[in-house]
Design a protein around this motif. Structure first.
Motif, PDB file in Angstrom:
ATOM      1  N   ARG A  37       0.816  -1.223  -0.072  1.00 32.30           N
ATOM      2  CA  ARG A  37      -0.074  -0.035  -0.087  1.00 32.30           C
ATOM      3  C   ARG A  37       0.995   1.248   0.150  1.00 32.30           C
ATOM      4  N   GLN A  38       0.252   2.261  -0.500  1.00 38.06           N
ATOM      5  CA  GLN A  38       1.127   3.584  -0.594  1.00 38.06           C
ATOM      6  C   GLN A  38       0.113   4.786  -0.109  1.00 38.06           C
ATOM      7  N   ARG A  44       5.702   3.412  -0.583  1.00 36.40           N
ATOM      8  CA  ARG A  44       5.155   2.370  -0.617  1.00 36.40           C
ATOM      9  C   ARG A  44       5.441   1.108   0.321  1.00 36.40           C
ATOM     10  N   THR A 104       9.842  -4.677  -1.545  1.00 33.90           N
ATOM     11  CA  THR A 104       8.804  -3.885  -2.471  1.00 33.90           C
ATOM     12  C   THR A 104       9.260  -4.249  -3.995  1.00 33.90           C
ATOM     13  N   GLY A 112      -3.857  -1.157  -8.799  1.00 33.00           N
ATOM     14  CA  GLY A 112      -4.087  -0.705  -7.436  1.00 33.00           C
ATOM     15  C   GLY A 112      -5.515  -0.064  -7.383  1.00 33.00           C
TER      16      GLY A 112
END
Length: 119
Positions: A37-38, A44, A104, A112
């Motif tokens: 998630r960011q 991120r 990552t 997304g």
């Protein structure tokens, strides 16, 4: 080949939601898969990872006990069940497959899906 994440939306704190990810990869059943998630203005970060058999999972401390990653190799799907959502869970959530070595770094990504948790 691109993964496709879905299921995000606007929810209230304390609600539950399940994210889904379709992963039409030939190597899906032998690949680790992750949710990352960011949040706005932040880097991120990995949220959860699952091994290719599903036997080994990792959940970030911030979501441990609230989120659960799972997969269905027959359907080439990955899920993230999110319970007891908090405003700090607000972020864009990505699914990714085939880890390249870093937390990552993955070979395949989805576009997304946005999650907003209101207080």
């Amino acid at each position: 080949v691109q993964l496709h994440a879905s299921g995000g939306g606007l929810v209230q704190a304390g609600d539950s939601l399940r994210l889904s990810c379709t992963a039409p990869l030939r190597t899906f059943s032998s690949s680790s898969v992750a949710w990352l998630r960011q949040a706005p203005g932040k880097e991120r970060e990995p949220v959860a990872v699952i091994s290719w058999t599903g036997a080994i999972t990792y959940h970030a401390d911030s979501v441990k006990g609230r989120f659960t990653i799972s997969r269905d190799n027959a359907k080439k799907m990955v899920y993230l069940q999110m319970n007891s959502l908090k405003p700090e869970d607000t972020a864009k959530y990505f699914c990714a497959a085939q880890n390249l070595g870093g937390p990552t770094q993955f070979g395949y990504w989805g576009q997304g899906t946005e999650l907003t948790v209101s207080s």
